[in-house]
Write an enzyme that holds these catalytic residues in place. Structure first.
Site, mmCIF file in Angstrom:
data_model
loop_
_atom_site.group_PDB
_atom_site.id
_atom_site.type_symbol
_atom_site.label_atom_id
_atom_site.label_comp_id
_atom_site.label_asym_id
_atom_site.label_seq_id
_atom_site.Cartn_x
_atom_site.Cartn_y
_atom_site.Cartn_z
ATOM 1 N N LYS A 168 0.859 -1.190 0.000
ATOM 2 C CA LYS A 168 0.000 0.000 0.000
ATOM 3 C C LYS A 168 0.887 1.228 0.000
ATOM 4 O O LYS A 168 2.049 1.162 0.427
ATOM 5 C CB LYS A 168 -0.882 0.010 1.256
ATOM 6 C CG LYS A 168 -2.137 0.830 1.111
ATOM 7 C CD LYS A 168 -3.210 0.087 0.345
ATOM 8 C CE LYS A 168 -4.499 0.860 0.240
ATOM 9 N NZ LYS A 168 -5.602 0.021 -0.285
HETATM 10 P P1 NAD Z 1 -13.108 7.776 -2.210
HETATM 11 O O1 NAD Z 1 -12.109 8.824 -1.929
HETATM 12 O O2 NAD Z 1 -13.619 7.614 -3.594
HETATM 13 O O3 NAD Z 1 -14.400 7.973 -1.250
HETATM 14 C C1 NAD Z 1 -14.318 8.084 0.137
HETATM 15 C C2 NAD Z 1 -15.696 8.517 0.664
HETATM 16 O O4 NAD Z 1 -15.675 8.525 2.089
HETATM 17 C C3 NAD Z 1 -16.094 9.935 0.243
HETATM 18 O O5 NAD Z 1 -17.498 9.982 0.014
HETATM 19 C C4 NAD Z 1 -15.749 10.770 1.474
HETATM 20 O O6 NAD Z 1 -16.493 11.964 1.564
HETATM 21 C C5 NAD Z 1 -16.119 9.794 2.565
HETATM 22 N N1 NAD Z 1 -15.475 10.073 3.855
HETATM 23 C C6 NAD Z 1 -14.187 10.428 4.093
HETATM 24 N N2 NAD Z 1 -14.002 10.618 5.415
HETATM 25 C C7 NAD Z 1 -15.181 10.354 6.011
HETATM 26 C C8 NAD Z 1 -15.654 10.360 7.345
HETATM 27 N N3 NAD Z 1 -14.827 10.680 8.346
HETATM 28 N N4 NAD Z 1 -16.942 10.026 7.586
HETATM 29 C C9 NAD Z 1 -17.768 9.689 6.561
HETATM 30 N N5 NAD Z 1 -17.391 9.666 5.277
HETATM 31 C C10 NAD Z 1 -16.128 9.996 5.010
HETATM 32 O O7 NAD Z 1 -12.480 6.403 -1.656
HETATM 33 P P2 NAD Z 1 -12.858 4.929 -2.083
HETATM 34 O O8 NAD Z 1 -11.942 4.510 -3.173
HETATM 35 O O9 NAD Z 1 -14.344 4.818 -2.235
HETATM 36 O O10 NAD Z 1 -12.373 4.128 -0.780
HETATM 37 C C11 NAD Z 1 -13.184 4.038 0.387
HETATM 38 C C12 NAD Z 1 -12.701 2.877 1.233
HETATM 39 O O11 NAD Z 1 -12.749 1.681 0.466
HETATM 40 C C13 NAD Z 1 -11.230 2.976 1.715
HETATM 41 O O12 NAD Z 1 -11.137 2.330 2.965
HETATM 42 C C14 NAD Z 1 -10.478 2.192 0.669
HETATM 43 O O13 NAD Z 1 -9.237 1.707 1.155
HETATM 44 C C15 NAD Z 1 -11.461 1.070 0.427
HETATM 45 N N6 NAD Z 1 -11.310 0.361 -0.839
HETATM 46 C C16 NAD Z 1 -11.303 1.032 -2.032
HETATM 47 C C17 NAD Z 1 -11.173 0.292 -3.210
HETATM 48 C C18 NAD Z 1 -11.235 0.954 -4.562
HETATM 49 O O14 NAD Z 1 -11.197 0.225 -5.568
HETATM 50 N N7 NAD Z 1 -11.347 2.266 -4.663
HETATM 51 C C19 NAD Z 1 -11.029 -1.097 -3.158
HETATM 52 C C20 NAD Z 1 -11.064 -1.732 -1.924
HETATM 53 C C21 NAD Z 1 -11.215 -0.990 -0.770
#
Ligand code: NAD
Length: 415
Positions: free
Chosen positions: A104
Site C-alpha cells: 500500500k
Molecule cells: P473515495 O475517496 O472515492 O471515497 C471516500 C468517501 O468517504 C467519500 O465519500 C468521502 O467523503 C467519505 N469520507 C471520508 N471521510 C469520512 C468520514 N470521516 N466520515 C464519513 N465519510 C467519510 O475512496 P474509495 O476509493 O471509495 O475508498 C473508500 C474505502 O474503500 C477505503 O477504505 C479504501 O481503502 C477502500 N477500498 C477502495 C477500493 C477501490 O477500488 N477504490 C477497493 C477496496 C477498498
C-alpha cells in the site's frame, strides 16, 4: 486511547494465528513488513515556491507474488496506517487466491488544496522516487482520493524511466491506455456479488424490503449504492460522506442522489431527506450497514448500540478488533473487508493480465470472471466459518494465512 490500524490488524492476525496454532517463525515474518520506503517529495507549487511532501510505500509480503495495493492521497496518512493497509492487501489477495502479495502507498497531502498540475507533479515525483513499482514487483492502483488519471501519470512516468511503454505497472488506468472495462465500479460490483452469495447462504432476501445504510459515497460507496438500488430495488435509507449524511426511512433514489452529489460536492441537503450524522448512521436499524469510508469507524460504542443486523465492510479496516468481539456477542455478522471489498483488486488482476497479453476482454467476460472468483472465495470462507465455528473475519484470515504460510514454507528462507 484510540487503537491504531496496525495494532488492530495485528490483533486480528494474533487471533487467527492462535486458532491455527501457526508456526511462530511464520508469525514473525507476517508481523514484519518486507520493505518500507519513505521519501521526501519536493514539488514546485503553482506560485513558484517549493514545498516538500512525504510519500510512503510499504510492501508487506511478496511470498505469493508481486505486491499489489493502492495509493491514497490524504492529510491523515501515517506509516502505521499504510502498514496495516499493506498487510490487509496480503490477506485479501490470498483469500481470493490471486497470485499476488500485498502493498500500500500514500502521500501525506490534502488534494483539495492542490491544483491538478501540482497533483500531477507530486504523482510523477512519487512514482520516480518510491522505486518499487514494476509489473513484476509492485503494482499500485487507486485508493482514497486517487483516480484513473493519477494512474495514467504513474504509468507514463514509469514508462519514461524504463524507456518503454509498460501498461502492466499500474491498474485502474483509463480504458484508452490499458485499463479494464468494469474496473471503476469493480469494488462495488464485487460487494454486490458477495452480498448475493451471503444472502443465498443465509436464506435472506435482497429486495425492496431490504434496508441499507451506507457510510461514504466515493468510488466504493456510490457504486454499491447504485447496484443495490438498480439491480435489487433495495431501500437505501441513509448515505453519508465527510460532510454528514442524509436519511429517508422510505429509501432514496440513488441516481438522483449521485447527480445531487456531483452538482453540490456532497450528499447533504438532498431533497426529501433529513440530516443524519455519520455516527447516527452507523447505529441505524437496518438489514445491512455498509461502511465504505475509512478505518476505525465502528468502535466499541457503536458496536454496543448499532441496530444493524449485518455489516458488510466496503472500506478497509472500518471495525476495531474490540468492537468485533462485541458484535459477535450481539450476533451481528461482519463480512470482512478482505473478502467483501476484494472485487477491486480482482478486477485489477484482470487488468494486469490483459495488459501483459495485450488482449482485452469485453465487460461480460470481466463480470463473469469476477463473479466466478468471488463466489469461489466466498465459498472457501463460508466452509471455514461452518467448519471452525468461528466468526466470518477469523474464517477469512484462516483461509488467507494458511495460503501465505504454505508459500513461505515452499519457498524457504533465502539465503
Ligand atoms: P473515495 O475517496 O472515492 O471515497 C471516500 C468517501 O468517504 C467519500 O465519500 C468521502 O467523503 C467519505 N469520507 C471520508 N471521510 C469520512 C468520514 N470521516 N466520515 C464519513 N465519510 C467519510 O475512496 P474509495 O476509493 O471509495 O475508498 C473508500 C474505502 O474503500 C477505503 O477504505 C479504501 O481503502 C477502500 N477500498 C477502495 C477500493 C477501490 O477500488 N477504490 C477497493 C477496496 C477498498
Amino acid at each position: 486511547m484510540e487503537i491504531s490500524p496496525w495494532d488492530n490488524a495485528m490483533a486480528q492476525l494474533d487471533k487467527a494465528a492462535d486458532f491455527l496454532n501457526l508456526n511462530k517463525d511464520i508469525l514473525v515474518i507476517l508481523k514484519n513488513c518486507e520493505r518500507i520506503n519513505i521519501v521526501n517529495l519536493p514539488i514546485r507549487r503553482d506560485n513558484g515556491k517549493i514545498e516538500c511532501f512525504t510519500g510512503i510505500r510499504v510492501l508487506h509480503s511478496s511470498a505469493r507474488g508481486p505486491t499489489k495495493g493502492g495509493v491514497r492521497f490524504h492529510p491523515q496518512v501515517t506509516l502505521d496506517e499504510v502498514k496495516a493497509l499493506a498487510f490487509w492487501m496480503s490477506m485479501k489477495t490470498s483469500v481470493v487466491g490471486l497470485p499476488y502479495g500485498g502493498a500500500k502507498g500514500g502521500i501525506i497531502c490534502n488534494p483539495q488544496e492542490l491544483s491538478i498540475n501540482e497533483i500531477e507533479r507530486l504523482t510523477r515525483r512519487y512514482t520516480s522516487m518510491i522505486g518499487t513499482f514494476s509489473p513484476w514487483r509492485d503494482i499500485p492502483a487507486p485508493d482514497v482520493n486517487t483516480n484513473s488519471q493519477i494512474m495514467a501519470w504513474i504509468m507514463d512516468t514509469y514508462s519514461m524511466n524504463v524507456g518503454e511503454t509498460s501498461l502492466g505497472v499500474v491498474t485502474g488506468k483509463p480504458i484508452d491506455i490499458g485499463g479494464s472495462l468494469g474496473r471503476e465500479t469493480a469494488t462495488g460490483q464485487g460487494m454486490l456479488y458477495i452480498m448475493e452469495e451471503f444472502c443465498k447462504k443465509t436464506k435472506q432476501k435482497l429486495d425492496s424490503s431490504t434496508t441499507i445504510a451506507i457510510q461514504g459515497f466515493g468510488n466504493v460507496g456510490s457504486a454499491i449504492a447504485r447496484f443495490l438500488y438498480e439491480r435489487h430495488n433495495c431501500k437505501i435509507v441513509a448515505v453519508s460522506d465527510e460532510k454528514g449524511g442524509v436519511y429517508n426511512p422510505d429509501g432514496m433514489d440513488m441516481i438522483e442522489l449521485k447527480n445531487h452529489e456531483q452538482k453540490t460536492g456532497s450528499v447533504v441537503e438532498f431533497d426529501g431527506t433529513t440530516f443524519i450524522s455519520n455516527e447516527d448512521l452507523l447505529r441505524l436499524k437496518c438489514d445491512f450497514l455498509l461502511p465504505c469510508a475509512l478505518e476505525n469507524q465502528i468502535n466499541d460504542k457503536i458496536a454496543e448500540t448499532t441496530e444493524a443486523k449485518t455489516i458488510i465492510e466496503g472500506a478497509n479496516g472500518p471495525t476495531l478488533s474490540s468492537a468485533d468481539k462485541i458484535l459477535e456477542e450481539r450476533d451481528i455478522i461482519v463480512v470482512p473487508d478482505i473478502l467483501a471489498n476484494a472485487g477491486g483488486v480482482t478486477c485489477s488482476y484482470f487488468e494486469w493480465v490483459q495488459d501483459l497479453h495485450s488482449f482485452f476482454w469485453d465487460l461480460d467476460r470481466v463480470n463473469h470472471e469476477l463473479k466466478r472468483i468471488l463466489a469461489h472465495a466466498f465459498d472457501d470462507v463460508y466452509k471455514m466459518y461452518e467448519k471452525e465455528k468461528t466468526d466470518f473475519r477469523n474464517a477469512a484470515y484462516l483461509v488467507g494465512i494458511a495460503r501465505i504460510a504454505r508459500a513461505i514454507e515452499l519457498r524457504g528462507i533465502y539465503p
